[in-house]
Scaffold this active site. Structure first.
Site, short mmCIF file in Angstrom:
data_model
loop_
_atom_site.label_atom_id
_atom_site.label_comp_id
_atom_site.label_asym_id
_atom_site.label_seq_id
_atom_site.Cartn_x
_atom_site.Cartn_y
_atom_site.Cartn_z
N GLU A 131 0.82 -1.29 0.03
CA GLU A 131 -0.04 0.05 0.18
C GLU A 131 0.96 1.24 0.02
O GLU A 131 0.64 2.49 -0.74
CB GLU A 131 -0.90 0.01 1.21
CG GLU A 131 -2.11 1.08 1.12
CD GLU A 131 -1.43 2.47 2.13
OE1 GLU A 131 -2.09 3.33 1.94
OE2 GLU A 131 -0.42 2.35 2.59
N GLU A 132 1.94 1.13 0.89
CA GLU A 132 2.77 2.19 1.12
C GLU A 132 3.67 2.82 -0.35
O GLU A 132 4.21 3.78 -0.35
CB GLU A 132 3.90 2.19 1.76
CG GLU A 132 3.09 1.93 3.38
CD GLU A 132 2.57 3.18 4.03
OE1 GLU A 132 2.34 4.23 3.60
OE2 GLU A 132 2.10 2.97 5.10
N1 PHE Z 1 -2.88 5.44 3.40
C1 PHE Z 1 -1.94 6.46 4.18
C2 PHE Z 1 -0.65 5.56 4.54
O1 PHE Z 1 -0.55 4.46 4.46
C3 PHE Z 1 -2.55 6.93 5.42
C4 PHE Z 1 -3.95 7.50 5.33
C5 PHE Z 1 -4.99 6.63 5.57
C6 PHE Z 1 -4.11 8.80 4.91
C7 PHE Z 1 -6.34 7.13 5.26
C8 PHE Z 1 -5.27 9.33 4.80
C9 PHE Z 1 -6.78 8.58 5.13
O2 PHE Z 1 0.23 6.29 4.61
ZN ZN Z 2 1.50 4.94 5.56
ZN ZN Z 3 -1.61 3.16 6.23
#
Ligand code: PHE
Ligand code: ZN
Ligand code: ZN
Ligand code: ZN
Length: 297
Positions: A131-132
């Site tokens: 995901e990152e």
């Molecule tokens: N998805 C982002 C991350 O993993 C965090 C995030 C989640 C930001 C939901 C905004 C809304 O770094």
């Molecule tokens: Zn993150």
């Molecule tokens: Zn995250």
């Protein structure tokens, strides 16, 4: 929905922290701590009776993995998915981001198994890789589905950062009535938000909408027209004075000052926020898929 044990969720976070510590301090895509995290979560699901599969993909010169866990039973043409990314950034162990969501949905899945539920809608849990790096695993998963398999997914609930140390209580804005009004998710997202809103209202905790801004793994689902929802306790942005007045915590400070840093350890968790969110997830799963007011059409 059932009460989810905060102690059990925190015990899983301790395990994820240990996995990071034993593997160079992170659980990032392409690093050994990521696959160790997948194997740990998969082992617990297998023991509980889930049907698990690991979907491999390639990104950035490394193999990534999504872990998919189906609870046998329910109408598979009306599948409800619940997902969290399991990878961290390379800078740290990723305990709030996103051990918190990963451990919470795991505990809800294990509670499904303990209660031996026969859900109405089919339940499928997912732990996403990479995901990152840009929603890589969830994007790969949605792209890999046949048109029929995609149409069978009625809803997707996402949980990414649900134990922030200076927490907000945000719901993805499926009804487009709060947030900034940037645009609702697909039709059906409003009902998913409403279920979560009902839970937080029942415990007297005010919530705010947060836009579907594409920053987490709901992105590929809403792009495919699948209704989505979920909770979020905040990342690098700062809590306002109005928010501190209603939620407590520190005005002017980040929701998570250790966001994407080495200090995102087991110390970087607000227990109250984690407890409330784990219970909210269980409430949503039970009310949407286990004993819903409206059975699958
Ligand atoms: N998805 C982002 C991350 O993993 C965090 C995030 C989640 C930001 C939901 C905004 C809304 O770094
Ligand atoms: Zn993150
Ligand atoms: Zn995250
Ligand atoms: Zn809303």
């Amino acid at each position: 929905g059932p009460n989810i044990s905060l102690a059990n969720v925190k015990a899983t976070l301790t395990q994820l922290q240990s996995i990071a510590t034993a593997n160079g301090g992170n659980r990032a895509h392409g690093q050994p701590g990521y696959l160790a995290s997948v194997n740990y979560v998969r082992g617990r699901l297998d023991t509980a009776g889930f049907t698990t599969a690991v979907q491999s993909f390639s990104y950035g010169g490394a193999t990534g993995y999504n872990l998919i866990a189906d609870w046998p039973g329910g109408d598979t043409t009306n599948t409800v998915m619940i997902g969290s990314h399991l990878d961290s950034v390379a800078a740290g162990p990723g305990i709030n981001d996103n051990g918190s969501g990963s451990a919470s949905i795991l505990e809800v899945a294990l509670e499904v198994a303990r209660q031996g539920v026969t859900p109405t809608r089919h339940l499928r849990f997912a732990w996403w890789g990479a995901e990152e790096r840009g929603l890589i695993g969830s994007d790969f998963y949605v792209d890999s589905l046949s048109a029929t398999a995609r149409a069978n997914i009625e809803a997707y609930y996402n949980f990414d950062m649900v134990g922030s140390p200076n927490p907000g209580y945000f719901l993805y804005d499926g009804d487009n009535s709060d947030g900034t009004g940037a645009g609702p998710g697909p039709a059906g997202s409003a009902q998913l938000e409403a279920v979560l809103a009902t839970y937080f209202a029942s415990i007297g905790v005010p919530t705010e909408g947060t836009d579907f801004d594409g920053r987490s793994d709901y992105g590929p689902f809403i792009a495919a027209g699948i209704p989505a929802g979920g909770t979020f306790t905040g990342a690098e942005q700062r809590k306002t004075a109005a928010q501190a007045a209603k939620w407590g915590g520190t005005s002017g400070a980040a929701y998570d000052a250790c966001y994407h840093r080495a200090c995102d350890t087991t110390a970087n968790i607000n227990d109250t926020a984690l407890d409330r969110n784990a219970d909210a997830i269980a409430y949503a799963v039970w009310n949407v898929a286990v004993s819903p007011a409206a059975p699958p059409a």
